[in-house]
Motif scaffolding. Sequence first.
Motif, short mmCIF file in Angstrom:
data_model
loop_
_atom_site.label_atom_id
_atom_site.label_comp_id
_atom_site.label_asym_id
_atom_site.label_seq_id
_atom_site.Cartn_x
_atom_site.Cartn_y
_atom_site.Cartn_z
N ARG A 45 2.40 1.70 -3.48
CA ARG A 45 1.42 2.21 -4.44
C ARG A 45 1.11 3.69 -4.18
O ARG A 45 0.95 4.47 -5.11
N ALA A 46 1.03 4.07 -2.91
CA ALA A 46 0.74 5.47 -2.59
C ALA A 46 1.90 6.36 -3.03
O ALA A 46 1.67 7.43 -3.62
N ALA A 95 0.83 -1.21 0.00
CA ALA A 95 0.00 0.00 0.00
C ALA A 95 0.87 1.25 0.00
O ALA A 95 0.57 2.22 -0.71
N ARG A 110 1.86 6.60 -6.78
CA ARG A 110 0.75 7.45 -7.24
C ARG A 110 1.11 8.93 -7.08
O ARG A 110 0.88 9.73 -7.98
N TRP A 111 1.69 9.31 -5.92
CA TRP A 111 2.07 10.71 -5.72
C TRP A 111 3.19 11.11 -6.67
O TRP A 111 3.23 12.23 -7.18
#
Length: 87
Positions: A28-29, A25, A32-33
């Motif tokens: 992925r975060a 997680a 994404r940022w």
Amino acid sequence: MTSEEAIPFQESSLRLSDSSSAQTALYRAVWRWHFLAGLLSLPFLLNLAVTGALYLFTPEINHILYRALENVPVQGKPMDASTLSSK
């Protein structure tokens, strides 16, 4: 082997899967940022690239745009410097 001995083993395997999903997680975060930051900075970098290229090729662009003004034909006869300074 009692059921009490099996519980810590199950908890530790549960902790490993929780930390693995937490790492996934987090990965992925962060990705994404990073992707969103790239999208937000793209117009700025594209503007820098285009204006930098225009600045770099200014002599060539001016030669194409103002070709007719670079070579002006001589009209009339040349004048002396003293004649020019008296006017």
